[in-house]
Design a protein around this motif. Sequence first.
Motif, PDB file in Angstrom:
ATOM      1  N   VAL A  36      28.882 -50.364  -5.225  1.00  0.00           N
ATOM      2  CA  VAL A  36      27.780 -50.574  -4.787  1.00  0.00           C
ATOM      3  C   VAL A  36      26.678 -49.792  -4.627  1.00  0.00           C
ATOM      4  CG1 VAL A  36      26.531 -52.087  -2.835  1.00  0.00           C
ATOM      5  CG2 VAL A  36      28.819 -52.713  -3.461  1.00  0.00           C
ATOM      6  N   VAL A  37      25.596 -50.096  -5.100  1.00  0.00           N
ATOM      7  CA  VAL A  37      24.335 -49.105  -5.088  1.00  0.00           C
ATOM      8  C   VAL A  37      23.548 -49.372  -3.737  1.00  0.00           C
ATOM      9  CG1 VAL A  37      22.375 -48.569  -6.155  1.00  0.00           C
ATOM     10  CG2 VAL A  37      24.402 -49.175  -7.544  1.00  0.00           C
ATOM     11  N   VAL A  38      23.112 -48.178  -3.375  1.00  0.00           N
ATOM     12  CA  VAL A  38      22.154 -48.445  -2.125  1.00  0.00           C
ATOM     13  C   VAL A  38      20.928 -48.748  -2.208  1.00  0.00           C
ATOM     14  CG1 VAL A  38      21.385 -46.829  -0.193  1.00  0.00           C
ATOM     15  CG2 VAL A  38      23.689 -46.555  -1.081  1.00  0.00           C
ATOM     16  N   ASP A  39      20.667 -49.535  -1.733  1.00  0.00           N
ATOM     17  CA  ASP A  39      18.910 -49.964  -1.798  1.00  0.00           C
ATOM     18  C   ASP A  39      18.378 -50.643  -0.805  1.00  0.00           C
ATOM     19  OD1 ASP A  39      20.081 -52.499  -1.622  1.00  0.00           O
ATOM     20  OD2 ASP A  39      20.211 -52.840  -3.949  1.00  0.00           O
ATOM     21  N   HIS A  40      17.426 -51.545  -0.717  1.00  0.00           N
ATOM     22  CA  HIS A  40      16.864 -51.977   0.376  1.00  0.00           C
ATOM     23  C   HIS A  40      17.561 -52.644   1.292  1.00  0.00           C
ATOM     24  CE1 HIS A  40      16.367 -54.772  -2.992  1.00  0.00           C
ATOM     25  NE2 HIS A  40      16.301 -55.598  -1.900  1.00  0.00           N
ATOM     26  N   ARG A  41      18.590 -53.308   0.702  1.00  0.00           N
ATOM     27  CA  ARG A  41      19.555 -54.225   1.374  1.00  0.00           C
ATOM     28  C   ARG A  41      19.972 -53.481   3.036  1.00  0.00           C
ATOM     29  NH1 ARG A  41      23.870 -55.811  -2.737  1.00  0.00           N
ATOM     30  NH2 ARG A  41      23.326 -53.520  -3.337  1.00  0.00           N
ATOM     31  N   PRO A  74      19.420 -43.461   4.310  1.00  0.00           N
ATOM     32  CA  PRO A  74      18.201 -42.626   3.836  1.00  0.00           C
ATOM     33  C   PRO A  74      17.371 -43.373   2.553  1.00  0.00           C
ATOM     34  CG  PRO A  74      20.300 -41.344   4.300  1.00  0.00           C
ATOM     35  CD  PRO A  74      20.573 -42.825   4.251  1.00  0.00           C
ATOM     36  N   PRO A  75      16.082 -43.289   2.652  1.00  0.00           N
ATOM     37  CA  PRO A  75      15.241 -43.566   1.517  1.00  0.00           C
ATOM     38  C   PRO A  75      15.716 -42.662   0.221  1.00  0.00           C
ATOM     39  CG  PRO A  75      14.024 -43.500   3.482  1.00  0.00           C
ATOM     40  CD  PRO A  75      15.332 -42.986   3.967  1.00  0.00           C
ATOM     41  N   THR A  76      16.125 -41.482   0.459  1.00  0.00           N
ATOM     42  CA  THR A  76      16.402 -40.616  -0.570  1.00  0.00           C
ATOM     43  C   THR A  76      18.023 -40.939  -1.447  1.00  0.00           C
ATOM     44  OG1 THR A  76      17.381 -39.100   1.052  1.00  0.00           O
ATOM     45  CG2 THR A  76      15.057 -38.649   0.279  1.00  0.00           C
ATOM     46  N   ALA A  77      18.656 -42.005  -0.438  1.00  0.00           N
ATOM     47  CA  ALA A  77      19.772 -42.420  -1.033  1.00  0.00           C
ATOM     48  C   ALA A  77      19.911 -43.388  -2.087  1.00  0.00           C
ATOM     49  CB  ALA A  77      20.704 -42.618   0.083  1.00  0.00           C
ATOM     50  N   LEU A  96      27.403 -41.411  -2.151  1.00  0.00           N
ATOM     51  CA  LEU A  96      26.522 -41.099  -0.627  1.00  0.00           C
ATOM     52  C   LEU A  96      27.843 -40.611   0.114  1.00  0.00           C
ATOM     53  CD1 LEU A  96      24.028 -41.222   0.951  1.00  0.00           C
ATOM     54  CD2 LEU A  96      24.619 -43.577   1.359  1.00  0.00           C
ATOM     55  N   ALA A  97      28.894 -41.270   0.414  1.00  0.00           N
ATOM     56  CA  ALA A  97      29.769 -40.975   1.558  1.00  0.00           C
ATOM     57  C   ALA A  97      30.368 -39.507   0.959  1.00  0.00           C
ATOM     58  CB  ALA A  97      31.040 -42.010   1.221  1.00  0.00           C
ATOM     59  N   PHE A 114      21.725 -37.269  11.638  1.00  0.00           N
ATOM     60  CA  PHE A 114      20.481 -36.997  12.417  1.00  0.00           C
ATOM     61  C   PHE A 114      19.530 -36.137  11.758  1.00  0.00           C
ATOM     62  CE2 PHE A 114      24.076 -37.291  15.450  1.00  0.00           C
ATOM     63  CZ  PHE A 114      23.612 -38.185  16.310  1.00  0.00           C
ATOM     64  N   THR A 115      19.922 -35.483  10.748  1.00  0.00           N
ATOM     65  CA  THR A 115      19.076 -34.385   9.803  1.00  0.00           C
ATOM     66  C   THR A 115      19.043 -34.637   8.446  1.00  0.00           C
ATOM     67  OG1 THR A 115      20.997 -32.940   9.774  1.00  0.00           O
ATOM     68  CG2 THR A 115      19.584 -32.659  11.646  1.00  0.00           C
ATOM     69  N   ASP A 116      19.610 -35.660   8.007  1.00  0.00           N
ATOM     70  CA  ASP A 116      19.796 -35.978   6.495  1.00  0.00           C
ATOM     71  C   ASP A 116      19.033 -37.334   6.166  1.00  0.00           C
ATOM     72  OD1 ASP A 116      20.610 -33.342   5.856  1.00  0.00           O
ATOM     73  OD2 ASP A 116      22.720 -34.391   6.220  1.00  0.00           O
ATOM     74  N   GLY A 117      17.874 -37.692   6.760  1.00  0.00           N
ATOM     75  CA  GLY A 117      17.291 -38.625   6.420  1.00  0.00           C
ATOM     76  C   GLY A 117      17.416 -40.174   6.754  1.00  0.00           C
ATOM     77  N   PHE A 118      18.400 -40.429   7.544  1.00  0.00           N
ATOM     78  CA  PHE A 118      18.502 -41.625   8.007  1.00  0.00           C
ATOM     79  C   PHE A 118      17.363 -42.131   8.688  1.00  0.00           C
ATOM     80  CE2 PHE A 118      22.992 -40.289   6.955  1.00  0.00           C
ATOM     81  CZ  PHE A 118      23.703 -41.488   6.403  1.00  0.00           C
ATOM     82  N   THR A 119      17.195 -43.604   8.866  1.00  0.00           N
ATOM     83  CA  THR A 119      15.999 -43.868   9.607  1.00  0.00           C
ATOM     84  C   THR A 119      16.492 -44.795  10.879  1.00  0.00           C
ATOM     85  OG1 THR A 119      15.644 -46.067   8.075  1.00  0.00           O
ATOM     86  CG2 THR A 119      14.637 -44.011   7.522  1.00  0.00           C
ATOM     87  N   THR A 120      15.548 -44.729  11.983  1.00  0.00           N
ATOM     88  CA  THR A 120      16.042 -45.529  13.058  1.00  0.00           C
ATOM     89  C   THR A 120      15.239 -47.089  12.857  1.00  0.00           C
ATOM     90  OG1 THR A 120      14.189 -44.721  14.174  1.00  0.00           O
ATOM     91  CG2 THR A 120      16.120 -43.522  14.606  1.00  0.00           C
TER      92      THR A 120
END
Length: 418
Positions: free
Chosen positions: A7-12, A17-20, A28-29, A36-42
């Motif tokens: 499965v491809v990471v996207d807007h769903r 991370p947007p960079t993923a 990604l795994a 906390f430091t690699d682009g995950f958004t809250t």
Amino acid sequence: MNGEEEVVVDHRFKGLPPTAQGLTLAALAAERRNLFTDGFTTPVIALSAESVAHNLALMESYSARHGLAFAPHGKTSMAPQLFARQIEHGAWGITLAVPHQVRVAREFGVQRIFLANEVVDAAALRWIGSELDADPDFTFICYVDSVRGVELMDEALRGTSRALDVVVELGAGDGARTGARTEAECAAIADAVAAAPTLRLVGVAGYEGEVPDADGERVRAWLRRLVALAADFDKAGRFSRTDEIVISAGGSAWFDAVADVFAEIPELSSPVCKLLRSGAYVSHDDGHYRHLTPFNRVPDEGALHAGFRLWAQVVSRPTAEQAFVNAGKRDAAYDLDLPEAQVVRDARTGEVRAATGITVSGLSDQHGWVRTTDEADLEVGDWVGMGLSHPCTSFDKWQLIPLVEADGTVVDYIRTYF
């Protein structure tokens, strides 16, 4: 993962991370990014890898120690990856609640399913019948609690080659949920099953969590009624068409009572499958089940560890007594208890400290209302880590959940199907 790793990471998938964007879940795994430091958004939810591993092992050993087969309730998570890990840890199969969930489990290869509900939908029954006909190794058991329900099931299943296995559901008392209220009604239902060529009676079951004003004494009394019902059915020859008698109960609040009473089951004409169905244990929680877990009553048996933490960022600090974080009803379980502020991750230093003087007081759609005292050290930009109550409604708000080690390393992504 039955192809889910591609499965491809996207807007769903919120929080990733947007960079993923464009990476597969497997890729990604493999990157083992830090939450906390690699682009995950809250807001972003995290499921503790250590807590999940601990809880799986604990319930595996508990079930084995008490001679219980274990079919954990999968509707808690609806996560096939967790189904697979539960089965790897000795589970008999998976318990589910509605036909859609059965379709998900079958898509991911689950071979034993206990449906803790009545099914009277003709289309769903025909599909279940087709699954049984197509796969001789597929085991499926569901409730019946009325003669009319038996008639509808039999009508829908005509033409199938395998009988569908059913258990008569004994209700937990007046004012409880589903289930026949009296032993006489249960006997009439069993007679109707015997007369239906498409069905086979294999046992009795129910849910002790619905016992009115539940306490240890009342729950055990109802469980003894369930065991006595099975013994009476067996004496009357009602289980003559099965080589194993199923007696099943067990939510997440009273499985110690189930273990105690099921240990008293007398010898019957066929071996007994003592089937426990507790499901909330995988992630446990920081509210409802933390207070109700049977391990509080039998601490020598071990302790479950809370697995979920919801991370949100402080987006507004309008007064010294108030703050707002960017997680609300769309992100946090709130049907039983509000989230519990546990830790703060400092936006300047990255250090994590206790959430002293910080209380979540309410939820809007996309905001958490936070009350603070003079002890609170909280600024705009800080991350607040919150414990959650009721795992069912944590899983169903997130289609993809990072599985995170204690240092923040994300080692996998759990896909849900609600």
